[in-house]
Write a protein that holds these residues in place. Structure first.
Motif, PDB file in Angstrom:
ATOM      1  N   PHE A  88       0.872  -1.190   0.105  1.00 42.15           N
ATOM      2  CA  PHE A  88      -0.070  -0.071  -0.027  1.00 42.15           C
ATOM      3  C   PHE A  88       0.791   1.366  -0.087  1.00 42.15           C
ATOM      4  CE2 PHE A  88      -3.029  -3.102   1.723  1.00 42.15           C
ATOM      5  CZ  PHE A  88      -3.782  -3.002   0.742  1.00 42.15           C
ATOM      6  N   PRO A  89       1.686   1.345   0.871  1.00 31.19           N
ATOM      7  CA  PRO A  89       2.471   2.621   0.941  1.00 31.19           C
ATOM      8  C   PRO A  89       3.644   2.851  -0.431  1.00 31.19           C
ATOM      9  CG  PRO A  89       3.157   1.595   2.657  1.00 31.19           C
ATOM     10  CD  PRO A  89       2.030   0.596   2.080  1.00 31.19           C
ATOM     11  N   TRP A  90       3.827   1.406  -1.059  1.00 28.30           N
ATOM     12  CA  TRP A  90       4.631   1.440  -2.354  1.00 28.30           C
ATOM     13  C   TRP A  90       3.734   1.992  -3.264  1.00 28.30           C
ATOM     14  CZ3 TRP A  90       3.332  -1.828  -6.148  1.00 28.30           C
ATOM     15  CH2 TRP A  90       4.277  -1.719  -7.664  1.00 28.30           C
ATOM     16  N   ALA A  91       2.438   1.461  -3.429  1.00 22.15           N
ATOM     17  CA  ALA A  91       1.367   2.061  -4.503  1.00 22.15           C
ATOM     18  C   ALA A  91       1.247   3.307  -4.439  1.00 22.15           C
ATOM     19  CB  ALA A  91       0.382   1.112  -4.461  1.00 22.15           C
ATOM     20  N   VAL A  92       1.153   4.135  -3.325  1.00 20.60           N
ATOM     21  CA  VAL A  92       0.921   5.517  -3.041  1.00 20.60           C
ATOM     22  C   VAL A  92       2.230   6.258  -3.450  1.00 20.60           C
ATOM     23  CG1 VAL A  92       0.529   7.347  -1.316  1.00 20.60           C
ATOM     24  CG2 VAL A  92      -0.808   5.011  -1.243  1.00 20.60           C
ATOM     25  N   SER A  93       3.432   5.824  -3.185  1.00 19.92           N
ATOM     26  CA  SER A  93       4.543   6.542  -3.567  1.00 19.92           C
ATOM     27  C   SER A  93       5.264   6.065  -4.962  1.00 19.92           C
ATOM     28  CB  SER A  93       5.732   6.515  -2.438  1.00 19.92           C
ATOM     29  OG  SER A  93       5.963   5.161  -2.259  1.00 19.92           O
ATOM     30  N   LEU A  94       4.775   5.380  -5.511  1.00 21.97           N
ATOM     31  CA  LEU A  94       5.270   5.014  -6.890  1.00 21.97           C
ATOM     32  C   LEU A  94       5.605   6.132  -7.882  1.00 21.97           C
ATOM     33  CD1 LEU A  94       6.166   2.462  -8.567  1.00 21.97           C
ATOM     34  CD2 LEU A  94       3.924   2.571  -9.351  1.00 21.97           C
ATOM     35  N   LYS A  95       4.912   7.093  -7.807  1.00 27.32           N
ATOM     36  CA  LYS A  95       5.108   8.137  -8.810  1.00 27.32           C
ATOM     37  C   LYS A  95       6.649   8.852  -8.191  1.00 27.32           C
ATOM     38  CE  LYS A  95       2.288  11.733 -11.079  1.00 27.32           C
ATOM     39  NZ  LYS A  95       1.224  12.350 -10.855  1.00 27.32           N
ATOM     40  N   GLU A  96       6.689   9.026  -7.017  1.00 31.88           N
ATOM     41  CA  GLU A  96       7.926   9.624  -6.588  1.00 31.88           C
ATOM     42  C   GLU A  96       9.268   8.612  -6.706  1.00 31.88           C
ATOM     43  OE1 GLU A  96       5.136   9.761  -4.482  1.00 31.88           O
ATOM     44  OE2 GLU A  96       4.442  11.646  -5.036  1.00 31.88           O
ATOM     45  N   THR A  97       8.919   7.487  -6.354  1.00 34.82           N
ATOM     46  CA  THR A  97      10.159   6.412  -6.525  1.00 34.82           C
ATOM     47  C   THR A  97      10.642   6.135  -8.011  1.00 34.82           C
ATOM     48  OG1 THR A  97       8.688   4.626  -6.138  1.00 34.82           O
ATOM     49  CG2 THR A  97       9.586   5.628  -4.101  1.00 34.82           C
ATOM     50  N   GLY A  98       9.706   6.221  -8.894  1.00 35.54           N
ATOM     51  CA  GLY A  98      10.204   6.023 -10.255  1.00 35.54           C
ATOM     52  C   GLY A  98      10.408   4.430 -10.378  1.00 35.54           C
ATOM     53  N   TRP A  99      11.402   4.402 -11.461  1.00 41.35           N
ATOM     54  CA  TRP A  99      11.581   2.899 -11.957  1.00 41.35           C
ATOM     55  C   TRP A  99      12.345   2.326 -10.878  1.00 41.35           C
ATOM     56  CZ3 TRP A  99       9.623   0.306 -15.432  1.00 41.35           C
ATOM     57  CH2 TRP A  99       8.831   0.960 -16.549  1.00 41.35           C
ATOM     58  N   ALA A 100      13.292   3.135 -10.213  1.00 42.35           N
ATOM     59  CA  ALA A 100      13.851   2.500  -8.869  1.00 42.35           C
ATOM     60  C   ALA A 100      13.120   1.728  -8.032  1.00 42.35           C
ATOM     61  CB  ALA A 100      15.042   3.145  -8.526  1.00 42.35           C
ATOM     62  N   GLY A 101      12.019   2.323  -7.577  1.00 45.77           N
ATOM     63  CA  GLY A 101      11.225   1.891  -6.593  1.00 45.77           C
ATOM     64  C   GLY A 101      10.360   0.799  -7.339  1.00 45.77           C
ATOM     65  N   TRP A 102       9.805   0.857  -8.455  1.00 46.89           N
ATOM     66  CA  TRP A 102       9.303  -0.259  -9.124  1.00 46.89           C
ATOM     67  C   TRP A 102      10.125  -1.560  -9.159  1.00 46.89           C
ATOM     68  CZ3 TRP A 102       9.640  -3.455 -13.571  1.00 46.89           C
ATOM     69  CH2 TRP A 102       8.554  -4.195 -13.807  1.00 46.89           C
ATOM     70  N   LEU A 103      11.539  -1.275  -9.549  1.00 43.18           N
ATOM     71  CA  LEU A 103      12.294  -2.623  -9.674  1.00 43.18           C
ATOM     72  C   LEU A 103      12.659  -3.233  -8.403  1.00 43.18           C
ATOM     73  CD1 LEU A 103      13.996  -4.373 -11.400  1.00 43.18           C
ATOM     74  CD2 LEU A 103      15.881  -2.672 -11.077  1.00 43.18           C
ATOM     75  N   THR A 104      12.617  -2.077  -7.158  1.00 44.84           N
ATOM     76  CA  THR A 104      12.867  -2.931  -5.826  1.00 44.84           C
ATOM     77  C   THR A 104      11.765  -3.640  -5.342  1.00 44.84           C
ATOM     78  OG1 THR A 104      14.254  -1.018  -5.330  1.00 44.84           O
ATOM     79  CG2 THR A 104      13.451  -2.337  -3.433  1.00 44.84           C
ATOM     80  N   MET A 105      10.494  -3.018  -5.878  1.00 43.30           N
ATOM     81  CA  MET A 105       9.168  -3.835  -5.433  1.00 43.30           C
ATOM     82  C   MET A 105       9.166  -5.299  -6.043  1.00 43.30           C
ATOM     83  SD  MET A 105       6.751  -4.097  -3.096  1.00 43.30           S
ATOM     84  CE  MET A 105       7.124  -2.584  -2.223  1.00 43.30           C
ATOM     85  N   MET A 106       9.486  -5.216  -7.333  1.00 42.33           N
ATOM     86  CA  MET A 106       9.465  -6.510  -8.087  1.00 42.33           C
ATOM     87  C   MET A 106      10.283  -7.414  -7.452  1.00 42.33           C
ATOM     88  SD  MET A 106       7.037  -6.208 -10.040  1.00 42.33           S
ATOM     89  CE  MET A 106       6.293  -5.030  -8.848  1.00 42.33           C
ATOM     90  N   VAL A 107      11.599  -7.116  -6.974  1.00 43.63           N
ATOM     91  CA  VAL A 107      12.482  -7.880  -6.392  1.00 43.63           C
ATOM     92  C   VAL A 107      11.821  -8.575  -5.170  1.00 43.63           C
ATOM     93  CG1 VAL A 107      14.713  -8.225  -5.248  1.00 43.63           C
ATOM     94  CG2 VAL A 107      14.303  -7.174  -7.474  1.00 43.63           C
TER      95      VAL A 107
END
Length: 128
Positions: A88-107
């Motif tokens: 949930f916090p990841w989905a809310v902040s995905l716009k700010e974290t960008g691709w690095a946040g997306w890749l980290t969450m996929m791992v």
């Protein structure tokens, strides 16, 4: 000479809060015990000791051990529930974290799926 009273006065509200918390928690424990002693509700008799939840006497010892599968399922539920709560916090902040946040969450999700597959393969989720 350093004046320590200024530094210590900053901790006064914390000490007051801890004192009030300790007093209230002690009162919530001690007062019901005292009230039950004064009203006589602590005296056991046959009616108070009778079965009231299901209506028939227990057929097993109440302190018998549970099967380890109960604990395993509970632990797995807590682990996967907490890991799902990270989404949930990841989905809310995905716009700010960008691709690095997306890749980290996929791992992170890949590790979650690997753990789920391992628990499934070991039979931790099977119920008889």
């Amino acid at each position: 000479m350093i004046d320590l009273s200024h530094y210590l006065s900053n901790y006064l509200p914390i000490l007051i809060f801890l004192g009030i918390a300790l007093g209230l928690s002690s009162a919530f424990v001690i007062l019901p015990i005292l009230v039950s002693r004064l009203t006589g509700s602590y005296k056991p008799d046959a009616d108070k000791l009778s079965e009231y939840e299901c209506g028939f006497p227990a057929f097993e010892e109440p302190r018998s051990q549970f099967d380890v599968r109960f604990y395993l399922v509970a632990i797995l539920f807590i682990i996967f529930d907490l890991e799902a709560a990270f989404l949930f916090p990841w989905a809310v902040s995905l716009k700010e974290t960008g691709w690095a946040g997306w890749l980290t969450m996929m791992v992170f999700l890949a590790e979650l799926v690997i753990g789920f597959a391992y628990a499934w393969k070991k039979g931790a989720l099977d119920w008889e």
